[in-house]
Design a protein around this motif. Structure first.
Motif, short mmCIF file in Angstrom:
data_model
loop_
_atom_site.label_atom_id
_atom_site.label_comp_id
_atom_site.label_asym_id
_atom_site.label_seq_id
_atom_site.Cartn_x
_atom_site.Cartn_y
_atom_site.Cartn_z
N LEU A 92 0.82 -1.21 0.00
CA LEU A 92 0.00 0.00 0.00
C LEU A 92 0.86 1.26 0.00
N VAL A 93 1.95 1.25 0.77
CA VAL A 93 2.88 2.39 0.77
C VAL A 93 3.45 2.59 -0.62
N LYS A 94 3.84 1.47 -1.26
CA LYS A 94 4.42 1.58 -2.60
C LYS A 94 3.40 2.12 -3.60
N GLN A 95 2.15 1.67 -3.52
CA GLN A 95 1.15 2.11 -4.49
C GLN A 95 0.79 3.58 -4.35
N PHE A 96 0.69 4.04 -3.09
CA PHE A 96 0.13 5.38 -2.87
C PHE A 96 1.16 6.45 -2.50
#
Length: 365
Positions: A92-96
């Motif tokens: 999630l950190v990588k995506q957003f």
């Protein structure tokens, strides 16, 4: 303290010796802070910087922002993730927030109720929430490692990946203690059998319990010692009563230092129906203890008939016969233990694990 945590305790200091600069970040709730703070100090004592990221909710926006801030502030562009919750948070950190983040993930296992019934070629793919969370995380993870071919095959057979993951086996450093040194544990029976592992159904304790009456017929002084705790303890105590073996079973609970119990044991039993890896296998191998287990993944990947005795899956009578064979043949016990120890030295020390992991990191640069 489960397999993944023990894995890191052996891996990170050994990686430092391989000139890999690494740090540990533990994401935890406030209630676990004091326990995990002690865990961090153990790493610091071994020369590995360790930090806690205290969060009230694992998957809140605030937690993801905190994690992103920590990674950027400390200039981390690569993170090695362990276990599905961390995989999901980092994905999630990588995506957003941090699209250039490179995530390496070690697959230590899958959902235990799936593992309990899993056999290659005889399983059903269930696309439940756990499945879709894994699938989402895999779409964001850069590279994956599996702790065994069994887990690599499980992920492929569940159609979560098209290719098998590279396998890097666990490694531990153990030292064989003097045979007479039982430290704080009294060996008050001969022979003594040992099971080390959480008291959960898929760990198969009940099969060892069911084997005990047959063993006691020939070796009435036998004692079965259990190290570990878990939800299945009440059922096991009731089963011991039904089998009339309560006075021959010792529930010792969690033990921070299990070595004295290994040292006192004549045979180590691993009656699991499935093990993603099974650190107890290589701990026993390193301590030169003979092993009796079922012929199931991943035990049958680490051991064979020349280094242990393997019984058909979930067969209590066959397990009893294998244990009796070991008890009746001390020379064979010693031979199997020596063969297993040779395999441990070749494949399962912390140094071997760290060398393989460092080579994997460098191959991705």
């Amino acid at each position: 303290m489960s397999g993944a945590e023990k894995h890191l305790k052996h891996l990170l200091p050994a990686l430092k010796a391989q000139e890999v600069d690494c740090e540990l970040l533990i994401i935890c709730p406030p209630a676990a802070e004091s326990i995990l703070d002690e865990f961090c100090r153990e790493f610091s004592a071994a020369g590995v910087k360790a930090s806690l990221l205290i969060v009230k909710r694992q998957f809140s926006l605030g937690t993801l922002r905190k994690l992103n801030s920590f990674l950027r502030k400390n200039n981390f562009s690569t993170v090695h993730s362990h276990l599905i919750r961390t995989d999901l948070m980092l994905s999630l950190v990588k995506q957003f927030f941090y699209k250039r983040l490179s995530i390496i993930s070690t697959k230590h296992g899958y959902r235990e109720k799936v593992q309990k019934h899993y056999l290659p070629g005889a399983f059903t793919v269930r696309r439940d929430l756990y499945y879709w969370v894994n699938r989402y995380a895999l779409s964001r993870i850069s590279r994956n490692i599996s702790v065994s071919a069994a887990i690599s095959g499980l992920f492929k057979n569940l159609e979560l990946t098209e290719k098998y993951f590279p396998v890097i086996y666990h490694g531990v450093d153990v030292a064989v203690p003097p045979e007479r040194d039982y430290l704080t544990f009294d060996k008050n029976s001969t022979p003594q059998l040992l099971i080390v592992g959480r008291l959960e159904e898929y760990k198969g304790h009940r099969y060892a319990f069911e084997a005990m009456p047959l063993i006691l017929e020939k070796f009435p002084g036998t004692e079965l010692v259990l190290i570990g705790e878990g939800y299945y303890e009440n059922e096991l105590r009731a089963l011991a009563g039904e089998l009339k073996i309560s006075d021959r079973v010792r529930f010792m609970g969690f033990q921070k230092d299990p070595d004295p119990f290994f040292n006192a044991a004549d045979v180590v039993i691993v009656p699991s129906l499935f093990e993603p890896f099974g650190l107890v296998f290589i701990e026993s191998m390193g301590l030169k203890k003979p092993i009796a287990c079922f012929d199931v993944p991943a035990g049958n990947e680490l051991l064979d008939d020349d280094s242990a005795v393997l019984a058909p899956r979930a067969d209590s009578k066959a397990l009893a016969e294998k244990i009796l064979f070991l008890l009746e043949n001390p020379a064979e016990r010693k031979r199997l233990a020596e063969r297993a120890f040779a395999t441990y030295i070749e494949k399962h020390t912390a140094t071997v694990m760290a060398k393989n992991t460092a080579a994997f990191y460098r191959s991705s640069e």
